[in-house]
Design a protein around this motif. Structure first.
Motif, PDB file in Angstrom:
ATOM      1  N   ALA A 284      41.960  33.968  34.459  1.00 23.60           N
ATOM      2  CA  ALA A 284      42.528  35.281  34.771  1.00 23.60           C
ATOM      3  C   ALA A 284      43.615  35.171  35.821  1.00 23.60           C
ATOM      4  N   MET A 285      43.395  34.309  36.835  1.00 27.47           N
ATOM      5  CA  MET A 285      44.411  34.130  37.864  1.00 27.47           C
ATOM      6  C   MET A 285      45.697  33.569  37.279  1.00 27.47           C
ATOM      7  N   THR A 286      45.574  32.705  36.267  1.00 31.53           N
ATOM      8  CA  THR A 286      46.757  32.190  35.579  1.00 31.53           C
ATOM      9  C   THR A 286      47.570  33.335  34.987  1.00 31.53           C
ATOM     10  N   ILE A 287      46.864  34.283  34.356  1.00 27.95           N
ATOM     11  CA  ILE A 287      47.540  35.433  33.757  1.00 27.95           C
ATOM     12  C   ILE A 287      48.095  36.354  34.827  1.00 27.95           C
ATOM     13  N   ALA A 360      36.822  38.174  25.987  1.00 22.12           N
ATOM     14  CA  ALA A 360      36.192  38.211  27.314  1.00 22.12           C
ATOM     15  C   ALA A 360      37.230  38.026  28.419  1.00 22.12           C
ATOM     16  N   LEU A 361      38.144  37.091  28.209  1.00 20.82           N
ATOM     17  CA  LEU A 361      39.185  36.836  29.213  1.00 20.82           C
ATOM     18  C   LEU A 361      40.119  38.038  29.336  1.00 20.82           C
ATOM     19  N   ILE A 362      40.430  38.688  28.215  1.00 15.73           N
ATOM     20  CA  ILE A 362      41.312  39.865  28.233  1.00 15.73           C
ATOM     21  C   ILE A 362      40.670  41.004  29.022  1.00 15.73           C
ATOM     22  N   HIS A 367      40.908  44.354  34.153  1.00 13.49           N
ATOM     23  CA  HIS A 367      40.337  44.982  35.349  1.00 13.49           C
ATOM     24  C   HIS A 367      40.930  44.380  36.616  1.00 13.49           C
ATOM     25  N   ALA A 368      41.049  43.044  36.639  1.00 16.18           N
ATOM     26  CA  ALA A 368      41.589  42.362  37.814  1.00 16.18           C
ATOM     27  C   ALA A 368      43.059  42.718  38.036  1.00 16.18           C
TER      28      ALA A 368
END
Length: 467
Positions: A284-287, A360-362, A367-368
């Motif tokens: 998620a941090m990568t995105i 799940a990653l999406i 939210h993040a």
């Protein structure tokens, strides 16, 4: 574009800012694709795409630091060259250009050696796990070889833009971006090279851009020309450039992933995301950092378009045009940051889907993303003030606002925020908006005081010269 750069001090500011900013903004948007297109391809690789994306994501902080080192020299050198041009002193401006060129070659050699020697240790420290380390190593070992191309392309292109050749600067980026977009699928899928193919495509593309930039600066169309006699200049010339560039090195979003790289590890903050959220949080941090690049690069483009105008007119002693340019820059940056903030807050899943098809990653990233970009709407203020400080050569103020945001505020908050929220991973992401609110307030107050003093001093000097 005409070789007489006096138009920087005579044309209407609005028209001039548009003429210089538009190609620079286009270049920054294209550069965004340049930086993330391989991640998009990797994220959609069959089978292990999600793990491969996370592995490349671990490399992202190091890649951004490499890019930031280009700014370490050029972001201070280019404004000082523009100021010298405003004073009519092109000889000093060429010495600055030549000295920065040599410094970037030296920095490239040091960075390449460090990356090749300590690759695995660095990647583990930056959040690689046993599941992702091999992907990260495969990517970084190839990318490290092309460090010199990254340094010279980004660094020397700043001097092209600083002269008012915004269109040439745009072409530099587009050449590399188009090459990367074409080569990525060939190497990743066609030759079945995976993440190694993505890295190879990137450094080949950077090499092509580098040849273009250096050829132009050695040629006859440029105002400031690279000359061998200027490659070894006095420290008195290069040190002020490094001092001024230090602020941009710290401030840039390119440096930000370094801070998060110290998240997931026990020793350093992606050491808190991995610690609290595991591989999915690092992915998620990568995105998140990729989306932040999307947000910041156009703002950087607008700001960089204003830099030649601000610096040239400051060097020429025209305080009225400096003030007028800053007010317009602030209005444009705030408008953009508000619009993009609204899109991210309304449609976070759309941005997440650009980088992954993993449901799940999406969901986790959406939210993040809302938390991480909560005060993006105000960041136009920070960018405008920062660029104004850099453009007029105010190194101390530039460094102050950068250090306060990144070190005095963000680093401690990375550790503090998880203690006050139930979801500790989201607490890590919350550090960003909380730090930004405080930093923007501090920057606004400092700018109001110091910019006014600088303009009054400039006006006093101008009056003294006319007596």
């Amino acid at each position: 574009m005409e070789k007489d750069k006096s138009f920087l001090g005579t044309q209407p500011v609005g028209k001039l800012l548009f003429k210089l900013s538009l190609p620079t903004v286009i270049a920054q948007i294209v550069n965004m694709l340049y930086n993330i297109v391989d991640r998009i391809y990797i994220g959609h690789m069959p089978g292990d795409g999600s793990l491969a994306l996370t592995g490349v994501g671990v490399c992202l902080p190091i890649i951004m630091i490499i890019s930031a080192f280009a700014a370490f020299v050029s972001a201070g050198g280019a404004p000082r060259a523009s100021i010298s041009m405003g004073k009519g002193d092109n000889s000093s401006a060429e010495k600055i250009l030549g000295g920065c060129f040599s410094m970037q070659i030296v920095i490239s050699a040091v960075l390449t050696a460090l990356l090749l020697i300590f690759d695995r240790d660095l990647l583990l420290a930056f959040g690689a796990s046993e599941n992702t380390i091999e992907y990260a190593v495969d990517y970084m070992n190839i990318y490290a070889i092309g460090t010199v191309f990254v340094q010279l392309t980004l660094g020397m292109n700043a001097f092209i833009t600083a002269q008012g050749f915004a269109n040439i600067g745009m072409v530099t980026v587009m050449i590399g971006a188009v090459s990367n977009i074409v080569l990525d699928p060939i190497f990743i899928f066609g030759l079945n090279m995976g993440v190694r193919g993505a890295a190879l495509a990137t450094i080949i593309s950077q090499c092509i851009s580098c040849v273009w930039v250096v050829t132009f600066l050695f040629g006859k169309k440029t105002i400031l020309r690279l000359k061998a006699k200027n490659f070894f200049v006095s420290p008195k010339i290069i040190l002020p450039c490094i001092t001024l560039g230090l602020a941009t090195f710290i401030m840039q979003d390119k440096f930000e992933p370094f801070l998060y790289a110290v998240f997931g590890d026990k020793k350093i903050p992606i050491g808190a995301t991995l610690k609290y959220g595991g591989d999915i949080a690092v992915g998620a941090m990568t995105i998140l950092t990729s989306v932040m690049q999307f947000a910041m690069l156009p703002l950087n483009g607008i700001s960089q378009g204003s830099q030649p105008i601000l610096s040239y007119n400051y060097g020429a002693g025209n305080s009225e045009r400096v003030r007028k340019t800053f007010k317009l820059l602030l209005a444009v940056c705030l408008t953009y940051s508000f619009l993009l903030w609204g899109l991210i807050e309304l449609f976070p899943q759309g941005f997440a889907k650009m980088f992954s098809s993993d449901a799940a990653l999406i969901d986790f990233t959406a939210h993040a993303l809302r938390i991480y970009c909560a005060v993006l709407c105000l960041f136009g203020i920070q960018m405008s003030c920062q660029m104004a400080f850099v453009s007029i050569g105010s190194a101390l103020c530039s460094i102050s606002v950068a250090v306060v945001r990144k070190f005095v505020l963000l680093l401690p908050l990375i550790y503090i925020m998880p203690a006050f929220v139930a979801d500790k991973t989201m607490g890590v992401y919350m550090a960003e908006p909380v730090a930004d609110v405080i930093a923007i307030t501090f920057t606004s107050i400092l700018f109001t005081i110091q910019f006014s003093k600088a303009m009054k001093k400039l006006e006093a000097q101008k009056k003294g010269e006319t007596k």
